[in-house]
Scaffold this motif. Structure first.
Motif, PDB file in Angstrom:
ATOM      1  N   MET A 196       0.912  -1.086  -0.037  1.00 24.72           N
ATOM      2  CA  MET A 196       0.044   0.123  -0.048  1.00 24.72           C
ATOM      3  C   MET A 196       0.867   1.185   0.222  1.00 24.72           C
ATOM      4  N   ASN A 197       0.590   2.294  -0.770  1.00 18.00           N
ATOM      5  CA  ASN A 197       1.456   3.392  -0.852  1.00 18.00           C
ATOM      6  C   ASN A 197       0.219   4.652  -1.207  1.00 18.00           C
ATOM      7  N   LEU A 198       0.907   5.733  -0.901  1.00 22.82           N
ATOM      8  CA  LEU A 198       0.142   6.965  -0.963  1.00 22.82           C
ATOM      9  C   LEU A 198      -0.640   7.443  -2.295  1.00 22.82           C
ATOM     10  N   LYS A 199       0.143   7.076  -3.255  1.00 23.18           N
ATOM     11  CA  LYS A 199      -0.498   7.192  -4.712  1.00 23.18           C
ATOM     12  C   LYS A 199      -1.671   6.175  -4.819  1.00 23.18           C
ATOM     13  N   GLN A 200      -1.625   4.918  -4.327  1.00 21.89           N
ATOM     14  CA  GLN A 200      -2.807   4.046  -4.310  1.00 21.89           C
ATOM     15  C   GLN A 200      -4.153   4.799  -3.579  1.00 21.89           C
ATOM     16  N   LEU A 201      -3.839   5.389  -2.168  1.00 19.56           N
ATOM     17  CA  LEU A 201      -4.889   5.903  -1.442  1.00 19.56           C
ATOM     18  C   LEU A 201      -5.109   7.115  -2.076  1.00 19.56           C
ATOM     19  N   GLU A 202      -4.385   7.762  -2.446  1.00 21.72           N
ATOM     20  CA  GLU A 202      -4.845   8.946  -3.261  1.00 21.72           C
ATOM     21  C   GLU A 202      -5.829   8.681  -4.694  1.00 21.72           C
ATOM     22  N   ALA A 203      -5.445   7.721  -5.080  1.00 21.71           N
ATOM     23  CA  ALA A 203      -6.462   7.218  -6.314  1.00 21.71           C
ATOM     24  C   ALA A 203      -7.887   6.665  -6.068  1.00 21.71           C
ATOM     25  N   PHE A 204      -7.700   6.134  -4.722  1.00 19.51           N
ATOM     26  CA  PHE A 204      -8.858   5.443  -4.149  1.00 19.51           C
ATOM     27  C   PHE A 204      -9.820   6.858  -3.644  1.00 19.51           C
ATOM     28  N   VAL A 205      -9.284   7.673  -3.162  1.00 14.71           N
ATOM     29  CA  VAL A 205     -10.186   8.684  -2.392  1.00 14.71           C
ATOM     30  C   VAL A 205     -10.662   9.503  -3.630  1.00 14.71           C
ATOM     31  N   GLN A 206      -9.863   9.578  -4.684  1.00 19.51           N
ATOM     32  CA  GLN A 206     -10.597  10.385  -5.875  1.00 19.51           C
ATOM     33  C   GLN A 206     -11.593   9.876  -6.434  1.00 19.51           C
ATOM     34  N   VAL A 207     -11.590   8.541  -6.711  1.00 18.49           N
ATOM     35  CA  VAL A 207     -12.785   7.564  -7.207  1.00 18.49           C
ATOM     36  C   VAL A 207     -13.965   7.460  -6.236  1.00 18.49           C
ATOM     37  N   ALA A 208     -13.445   7.374  -4.772  1.00 20.00           N
ATOM     38  CA  ALA A 208     -14.875   7.530  -3.898  1.00 20.00           C
ATOM     39  C   ALA A 208     -15.206   8.952  -3.860  1.00 20.00           C
ATOM     40  N   GLU A 209     -14.670  10.032  -4.016  1.00 20.47           N
ATOM     41  CA  GLU A 209     -15.142  11.278  -3.938  1.00 20.47           C
ATOM     42  C   GLU A 209     -15.918  11.648  -5.436  1.00 20.47           C
ATOM     43  N   GLY A 210     -15.374  11.164  -6.390  1.00 17.57           N
ATOM     44  CA  GLY A 210     -15.920  11.573  -7.819  1.00 17.57           C
ATOM     45  C   GLY A 210     -16.940  10.666  -8.309  1.00 17.57           C
ATOM     46  N   GLY A 211     -17.045   9.375  -7.675  1.00 23.05           N
ATOM     47  CA  GLY A 211     -17.815   8.276  -8.363  1.00 23.05           C
ATOM     48  C   GLY A 211     -17.431   7.999  -9.922  1.00 23.05           C
ATOM     49  N   ILE A 215      -4.423  11.367   3.560  1.00 21.24           N
ATOM     50  CA  ILE A 215      -4.427  12.166   2.569  1.00 21.24           C
ATOM     51  C   ILE A 215      -4.143  13.867   3.162  1.00 21.24           C
ATOM     52  N   ASP A 216      -5.234  14.069   3.955  1.00 19.52           N
ATOM     53  CA  ASP A 216      -5.027  15.529   4.458  1.00 19.52           C
ATOM     54  C   ASP A 216      -3.724  15.963   5.219  1.00 19.52           C
ATOM     55  N   LEU A 217      -3.345  14.481   5.963  1.00 20.44           N
ATOM     56  CA  LEU A 217      -2.024  14.733   6.834  1.00 20.44           C
ATOM     57  C   LEU A 217      -0.983  15.096   5.777  1.00 20.44           C
ATOM     58  N   GLN A 218      -1.099  14.067   4.640  1.00 17.94           N
ATOM     59  CA  GLN A 218       0.082  14.479   3.594  1.00 17.94           C
ATOM     60  C   GLN A 218       0.012  16.081   3.292  1.00 17.94           C
ATOM     61  N   LYS A 219      -0.950  16.530   3.025  1.00 16.38           N
ATOM     62  CA  LYS A 219      -1.025  17.897   2.455  1.00 16.38           C
ATOM     63  C   LYS A 219      -0.599  18.821   3.412  1.00 16.38           C
ATOM     64  N   LYS A 220      -0.752  18.678   4.815  1.00 21.43           N
ATOM     65  CA  LYS A 220      -0.437  19.258   5.928  1.00 21.43           C
ATOM     66  C   LYS A 220       1.046  19.310   6.001  1.00 21.43           C
ATOM     67  N   ILE A 221       1.543  18.188   5.857  1.00 19.04           N
ATOM     68  CA  ILE A 221       3.044  17.962   5.623  1.00 19.04           C
ATOM     69  C   ILE A 221       3.779  18.629   4.656  1.00 19.04           C
ATOM     70  N   GLU A 222       3.168  18.561   3.542  1.00 20.27           N
ATOM     71  CA  GLU A 222       3.667  19.197   2.227  1.00 20.27           C
ATOM     72  C   GLU A 222       3.784  20.961   2.694  1.00 20.27           C
ATOM     73  N   GLU A 223       2.510  21.409   3.157  1.00 19.24           N
ATOM     74  CA  GLU A 223       2.592  22.816   3.076  1.00 19.24           C
ATOM     75  C   GLU A 223       3.461  23.185   4.454  1.00 19.24           C
ATOM     76  N   ARG A 224       3.707  22.381   5.324  1.00 22.67           N
ATOM     77  CA  ARG A 224       4.549  23.028   6.497  1.00 22.67           C
ATOM     78  C   ARG A 224       5.947  22.973   5.983  1.00 22.67           C
ATOM     79  N   PHE A 225       6.415  22.092   5.049  1.00 27.98           N
ATOM     80  CA  PHE A 225       7.732  21.714   4.849  1.00 27.98           C
ATOM     81  C   PHE A 225       8.301  22.283   3.536  1.00 27.98           C
ATOM     82  N   GLU A 226       7.192  22.756   2.580  1.00 29.34           N
ATOM     83  CA  GLU A 226       7.377  23.367   1.713  1.00 29.34           C
ATOM     84  C   GLU A 226       7.404  24.870   1.720  1.00 29.34           C
ATOM     85  N   SER A 227       6.941  25.476   2.876  1.00 28.35           N
ATOM     86  CA  SER A 227       6.889  26.866   3.250  1.00 28.35           C
ATOM     87  C   SER A 227       8.190  27.593   3.528  1.00 28.35           C
TER      88      SER A 227
END
Length: 303
Positions: free
Chosen positions: A1-16, A72-84
């Motif tokens: 399991m990796n983030l790309k797989q989870l990200e794909a899953f969330v997008q399919v789940a939310e967009g149907g 996925i939300d936590l991943q975004k928070k990490i990116e925002e924190r360390f890309e700033s």
């Protein structure tokens, strides 16, 4: 399991939809399907119930979604924190663009992108449409903007703006009279000296196509010059060297000021597409994905 797989899953789940998820993540639909299949195999569950019209989550899918969304939300928070940070957050996006998008469409996007992501940097390579596509294929640029669609492997095109072409002439009594008397008829251009954009230009290719639809055999035109710089073309037209076919967007200021006249091309459609293009074979950086999303926001494109 990796983030790309989870990200794909969330997008399919939310967009149907698998296809919507592919567009949102700038991936192919088979890649999305492969990510979901790998997740289902690893977890030994069925995540989606599929039929011909829609995709809905199974009970196991709904349970996984709660965890995956948090990740996925936590991943975004990490990116925002360390890309700033001042240095660590700076990324360079290389953009290849043909003349019209580079000079008239991109500035609006760049301003909004810079406001949202001030830590990002970009490099603009202005060239003709065919070279834009070549730079995308060769991975010289991350994102391209072009008025021409070339059938190159791995390229995905997203149309985002309709660009109308017009025939431009000096604002003289001769052409003012033609504008009044020759509505819907441009056969008169067969007797005129024509200045065209250079070979490889999307504007030139589209001009040839639209003139052909209007019944003008372009091989019989009196083309006296091929010029790369459209500002040079406009100045040449104003000074009476000849007439030309350029973007309505690029000539609006001169026409409004009364320096030139613009004639519509009969039987032309609503305009040519200006496209965003990227290489599907390379994983887009997060910065490039953000840039594409801003383009969609600015020009109101459906995701």
């Amino acid at each position: 399991m990796n983030l790309k797989q989870l990200e794909a899953f969330v997008q399919v789940a939310e967009g149907g939809s698998f296809s919507k998820a592919a567009k949102e993540l700038f991936l192919t639909q088979p890649t999305i399907s492969a990510h979901i299949a790998a997740l289902e195999k690893e977890l030994n569950v069925r995540l989606f119930v599929r039929n011909t019209k829609e995709v809905s989550m199974s009970d196991d899918g709904r349970e996984l979604y709660q965890y995956a969304r948090q990740i996925i939300d936590l991943q975004k928070k990490i990116e925002e924190r360390f890309e700033s940070g001042k240095d660590g957050g700076k990324h360079l996006i290389t953009i290849a663009a043909s003349t019209i998008p580079a000079q008239y469409l991109l500035p609006k996007v760049l301003i909004q992108f810079n406001e949202k992501y001030p830590q990002e940097q970009f490099k603009i390579l202005e060239t003709d449409s065919s070279k834009v596509v070549t730079q995308i294929v060769d991975h010289v640029a991350d994102i391209g903007f072009t008025g021409t669609v070339l059938e190159k492997k791995h390229c995905r095109y997203i149309p985002f703006y309709k660009d109308e072409l017009v025939i431009i002439t000096p604002n003289t009594e001769k052409y003012r009279k033609l504008q009044e008397e020759s509505v819907g008829n441009i056969k008169w251009i067969m007797e005129e000296h024509i200045i065209m954009r250079e070979e490889g230009s999307g504007t030139r290719k589209e001009a040839q196509k639209q003139l052909k639809h209007a019944g003008i055999v372009t091989d019989n035109l009196k083309i006296i010059a091929s010029i790369e710089n459209q500002e040079t073309i406009k100045k040449s037209v104003r000074q009476g060297m000849g007439i030309s076919v350029l973007s309505k967007l690029a000539t609006a200021d001169e026409v409004e000021a009364g320096f030139m006249l613009a004639f519509p091309i009969p039987k032309a459609d609503k305009g040519r597409d200006i496209n965003l293009v990227y290489n599907k074979n390379y994983q887009l950086s997060r910065s490039a994905e953000r840039f594409i999303k801003v383009v969609k926001e600015v020009y109101d494109i459906e995701r």
